[in-house]
Enzyme design. Structure first.
Site, PDB file in Angstrom:
ATOM      1  N   ASP A   1       8.000   9.661  -4.279  1.00  0.00           N
ATOM      2  CA  ASP A   1       7.630  10.065  -2.907  1.00  0.00           C
ATOM      3  C   ASP A   1       8.613  11.081  -2.334  1.00  0.00           C
ATOM      4  O   ASP A   1       8.367  11.657  -1.277  1.00  0.00           O
ATOM      5  CB  ASP A   1       7.556   8.851  -1.972  1.00  0.00           C
ATOM      6  CG  ASP A   1       6.178   8.194  -1.991  1.00  0.00           C
ATOM      7  OD1 ASP A   1       5.303   8.678  -2.730  1.00  0.00           O
ATOM      8  OD2 ASP A   1       5.981   7.197  -1.275  1.00  0.00           O
TER       9      ASP A   1
ATOM     10  N   ARG B   1      11.856  -0.594   2.361  1.00  0.00           N
ATOM     11  CA  ARG B   1      11.590   0.520   1.454  1.00  0.00           C
ATOM     12  C   ARG B   1      12.543   0.481   0.258  1.00  0.00           C
ATOM     13  O   ARG B   1      13.733   0.134   0.406  1.00  0.00           O
ATOM     14  CB  ARG B   1      11.799   1.816   2.228  1.00  0.00           C
ATOM     15  CG  ARG B   1      11.447   3.093   1.486  1.00  0.00           C
ATOM     16  CD  ARG B   1       9.991   3.185   1.196  1.00  0.00           C
ATOM     17  NE  ARG B   1       9.550   4.548   0.937  1.00  0.00           N
ATOM     18  CZ  ARG B   1       8.338   4.841   0.496  1.00  0.00           C
ATOM     19  NH1 ARG B   1       7.447   3.894   0.231  1.00  0.00           N
ATOM     20  NH2 ARG B   1       7.988   6.095   0.298  1.00  0.00           N
TER      21      ARG B   1
ATOM     22  N   THR C   1      -1.881   1.064  -2.800  1.00  0.00           N
ATOM     23  CA  THR C   1      -0.981   0.257  -1.991  1.00  0.00           C
ATOM     24  C   THR C   1      -1.854  -0.853  -1.430  1.00  0.00           C
ATOM     25  O   THR C   1      -3.020  -0.950  -1.764  1.00  0.00           O
ATOM     26  CB  THR C   1      -0.367   1.136  -0.864  1.00  0.00           C
ATOM     27  OG1 THR C   1       0.499   2.070  -1.462  1.00  0.00           O
ATOM     28  CG2 THR C   1       0.395   0.385   0.185  1.00  0.00           C
TER      29      THR C   1
ATOM     30  N   GLU D   1       8.376   4.469  -6.707  1.00  0.00           N
ATOM     31  CA  GLU D   1       8.437   4.938  -5.315  1.00  0.00           C
ATOM     32  C   GLU D   1       9.247   6.221  -5.141  1.00  0.00           C
ATOM     33  O   GLU D   1       9.012   6.991  -4.209  1.00  0.00           O
ATOM     34  CB  GLU D   1       9.031   3.833  -4.435  1.00  0.00           C
ATOM     35  CG  GLU D   1       8.458   3.800  -3.038  1.00  0.00           C
ATOM     36  CD  GLU D   1       7.031   3.303  -3.008  1.00  0.00           C
ATOM     37  OE1 GLU D   1       6.183   4.012  -2.455  1.00  0.00           O
ATOM     38  OE2 GLU D   1       6.754   2.218  -3.557  1.00  0.00           O
TER      39      GLU D   1
ATOM     40  N   GLY E   1      -1.465   6.482   0.463  1.00  0.00           N
ATOM     41  CA  GLY E   1      -0.516   7.595   0.489  1.00  0.00           C
ATOM     42  C   GLY E   1      -0.529   8.253   1.856  1.00  0.00           C
ATOM     43  O   GLY E   1      -0.609   7.586   2.891  1.00  0.00           O
TER      44      GLY E   1
ATOM     45  N   SER F   1       4.423   7.133   4.083  1.00  0.00           N
ATOM     46  CA  SER F   1       3.370   7.333   5.090  1.00  0.00           C
ATOM     47  C   SER F   1       2.841   5.999   5.607  1.00  0.00           C
ATOM     48  O   SER F   1       1.894   5.984   6.405  1.00  0.00           O
ATOM     49  CB  SER F   1       2.205   8.106   4.478  1.00  0.00           C
ATOM     50  OG  SER F   1       2.643   9.365   4.056  1.00  0.00           O
TER      51      SER F   1
HETATM   52  N1  GLU Z   1       4.119   5.459  -1.677  1.00  0.00           N
HETATM   53  C1  GLU Z   1       3.191   5.715  -0.625  1.00  0.00           C
HETATM   54  C2  GLU Z   1       3.901   5.772   0.720  1.00  0.00           C
HETATM   55  O1  GLU Z   1       4.902   5.137   0.896  1.00  0.00           O
HETATM   56  C3  GLU Z   1       2.161   4.661  -0.550  1.00  0.00           C
HETATM   57  C4  GLU Z   1       1.307   4.718  -1.737  1.00  0.00           C
HETATM   58  C5  GLU Z   1      -0.131   4.713  -1.430  1.00  0.00           C
HETATM   59  O2  GLU Z   1      -0.587   4.177  -0.442  1.00  0.00           O
HETATM   60  O3  GLU Z   1      -0.857   5.264  -2.238  1.00  0.00           O
HETATM   61  O4  GLU Z   1       3.444   6.448   1.597  1.00  0.00           O
END
Ligand code: GLU
Length: 599
Positions: A452, A110, A410, A449, A498, A477
């Site tokens: 988030d 991450r 993603t 990021e 997300g 997530s």
């Molecule tokens: N930043 C999101 C996460 O870590 C993922 C982004 C996405 O899948 O749209 O949960």
């Protein structure tokens, strides 16, 4: 298995021919081979977003590479062919099954918050209020220290056979020679034109001549090819402290705004020392047993493993397979309504907050949550989180929490090799197109990021576990998952989307394990995502199902959320047979391939 076969050597030859034409006029370029969403066979498999990335992984497997080697080749190639959701500027979570030791391990790659940021980094000092979300996205402030390359290196140290340089080569070639633009890539670029147009190097790379490259034309990225070559020569130090890192940091500190863009982005305080300090972390996976299946996922900083696991534990109190379909879906929706309340209250970076992981994943806590589900009536969101610290608690709760957002972008891919090792890897630059900022001369986009984090407290009088802090990782997530049955691999699966990632992975597991669907059907099935909100996000095809009326009669309410998630999975069938399954239509269809097609 009656599934379509895929990616023959003729197709591979076609792709090579296309690459050779890279410098020819766009009109003469041949389209890439069609992506094929399902493949079955033996000896290894890859499912990823694009034909080129899947082929890069298959080529590494064919040369005897491990699943970890192939995963690095796939991820690096996605940085070329799927640059708005992947690449050096991002991070992700890597789940690995080691066939020799029969164990599942995870790497937390991450992005982290630079040391120079603060808990109020997303509060506008002029107003004392949080910045508008979009202001934060297109900024140096939202860029976390990327974990992608460190994850690849760590995975190869632990499970690789080839060097990082070897595994970057396929991606370098695609970047150098180009790939044929798909209609999906063209439409993604069109949708991002405003954001990309705000930053000169992004406009130059992705909007040549001022507009999105047309489907069928050839997109090259020589800057990224040179970046990969430099990493091949110098190792990851070129990025985590060397000249690539220096360029990255300069870009974060002073985003290269295009003349006339009319924006003044927030800057970020990232230093080369932040890059030097970055580590991909070896973490223990989450584990729950669901109806005899051992489900392994990502522990915090992602909320994925715990929230999928808690939802499964809640559902384990009911027999979904004997329920009618309306009741089964009702219970699926109610389980995540409850689990998201707990996620939002208790999960953050465990190096900064005390996450009650063991309690949240206990069967006894799940039983207290399961008793909140009324089979005749939908819960009223926001429902309150439970109290995982209470003992012998019946149906105790804490005060109410708030809903969470639905992001869309993603990628997830899965790989297995002939030895039976497995990778389930979700990686991202957060929003589609990340921050919109390309590092000049380097050919990759930077993540956003850090958006988030919650910009301001969301939990009323209770502490919010996901507020920013220097060095902290924002709660994710992402839910890359590996499932074993009787000690043997059963399934690897994951998705972008997300916070909807959690419900998509859960729904696929329920579809496969409880509702008796094949893996391709479980992935293709219409999706709905309840995340402790008054209405449930649903795909149009879900809304059109006859069961939706029955769910509405129970008080469930839905809104059309368009497409949800882009899943990739592999099921491990008897006698070494592999069933690789991607998406038939979401994100324009994704690409599954096996080393030796079945008969
Ligand atoms: N930043 C999101 C996460 O870590 C993922 C982004 C996405 O899948 O749209 O949960």
């Amino acid at each position: 298995m009656h599934v379509k076969r895929i990616f023959t050597s003729t197709m591979a030859a076609g792709l090579a021919a296309v690459c050779a034409l890279a410098s020819a006029p766009a009109a003469s370029a041949r389209p890439a081979p069609p992506s094929t969403p399902v493949a079955d066979g033996y000896g290894g498999a890859v499912v990823s977003d694009t034909v080129e990335s899947t082929q890069a992984g298959i080529d590494v497997l064919r040369r005897g590479g491990t699943a970890a080697d192939a995963a690095v080749a796939v991820a690096a190639t996605l940085g070329v062919t799927d640059p708005y959701v992947a690449g050096l500027g991002g991070g992700g979570y890597f789940v690995y099954y080691d066939a020799a030791t029969k164990t599942v391990s995870t790497i937390d790659g991450r992005e982290t918050t630079p040391a120079g940021d603060s808990s109020t980094m997303f509060i506008d000092p002029a107003t004392g209020k949080p910045y508008a979300f979009e202001t934060a996205v297109e900024s140096g402030r939202s860029v976390g220290v990327p974990g992608m390359l460190a994850t690849w290196q760590r995975a190869l140290q632990r499970w690789g056979k080839f060097s990082l340089a070897d595994n970057l080569k396929p991606a370098e070639k695609v970047a150098q020679h180009g790939f044929v633009v798909t209609p999906e890539f063209e439409s993604q670029t069109q949708g991002l034109a405003t954001k990309l147009g705000h930053f000169s190097p992004s406009a130059q790379l992705f909007l040549p001549g001022g507009s999105a490259p047309k489907a069928g034309s050839v997109m090259r990225n020589p800057d990224l090819a040179a970046t990969y070559r430099q990493i091949e020569r110098e190792g990851i130090g070129a990025f985590y402290g060397g000249s690539i890192g220096k360029d990255l940091v300069d870009t974060v500190q002073k985003p290269p705004v295009a003349p006339g863009a009319g924006i003044t982005p927030l800057t970020g305080p990232m230093q080369v020392s932040d890059l030097r300090a970055y580590r991909a972390l070896d973490t223990a996976p989450t584990h729950v047993n669901y109806r005899g299946y051992d489900v392994y996922g990502m522990a915090p900083s992602s909320s994925g493993g715990i929230t999928v696991g808690e939802s499964l534990n809640i559902l384990g109190n009911f027999n979904l397979s004997t329920m009618d379909r309306v009741q089964a879906l009702h219970h699926y929706l109610e389980a995540t309504r409850l689990a998201f309340a707990d996620r939002n209250r208790y999960i953050g970076d465990p190096r900064y907050v005390n996450v009650p992981q063991q309690q949240l994943l206990s069967k006894s806590f799940a039983a207290t949550r399961a008793c909140k589900i009324d089979p005749t009536k939908a819960g009223v969101s926001p429902v309150a989180p439970g109290d995982p610290y209470a003992t012998g608690q019946g149906c105790a709760t804490a005060p109410a929490a708030s809903a969470d957002s639905n992001e869309q972008h993603t990628n997830h891919f899965v790989v297995t090799d002939r030895r039976g090792n497995i990778v389930s890897y979700t990686n991202t630059i957060e929003q589609l197109g990340g921050s919109g900022i390309t590092v000049p001369g380097r050919g990759f986009l930077l993540n956003n990021e850090l958006t988030d984090f919650n910009f301001a407290p969301t939990q009323g009088s209770a502490p919010d576990p996901n507020l920013p802090a220097p060095g902290k990782r924002p709660r994710s997530s992402m839910s890359p998952t590996i499932v074993l049955h009787d000690g043997k691999p059963f399934l690897a699966v994951g998705s972008p989307g997300g916070a909807t990632i959690i419900t998509t992975v859960l729904q696929i597991l329920v579809n496969r394990i409880d509702l008796g669907m094949t893996l391709p059907d479980a992935i293709a099935a219409p999706r709905a995502s309840q995340r402790n909100a008054a209405t449930t996000d649903a795909e149009p095809a879900f809304l059109a199902q006859p069961t939706t009326k029955g769910l509405e009669a129970l008080g469930q309410s839905f809104k059309n959320a368009g497409s949800i998630g882009v899943a990739a999975g592999i099921e491990f069938l008897p006698h070494g047979e592999l069933l690789a399954a991607g998406e038939p239509s979401r994100r324009g269809g994704t690409s599954a391939a096996v080393l030796s097609p079945g008969h």
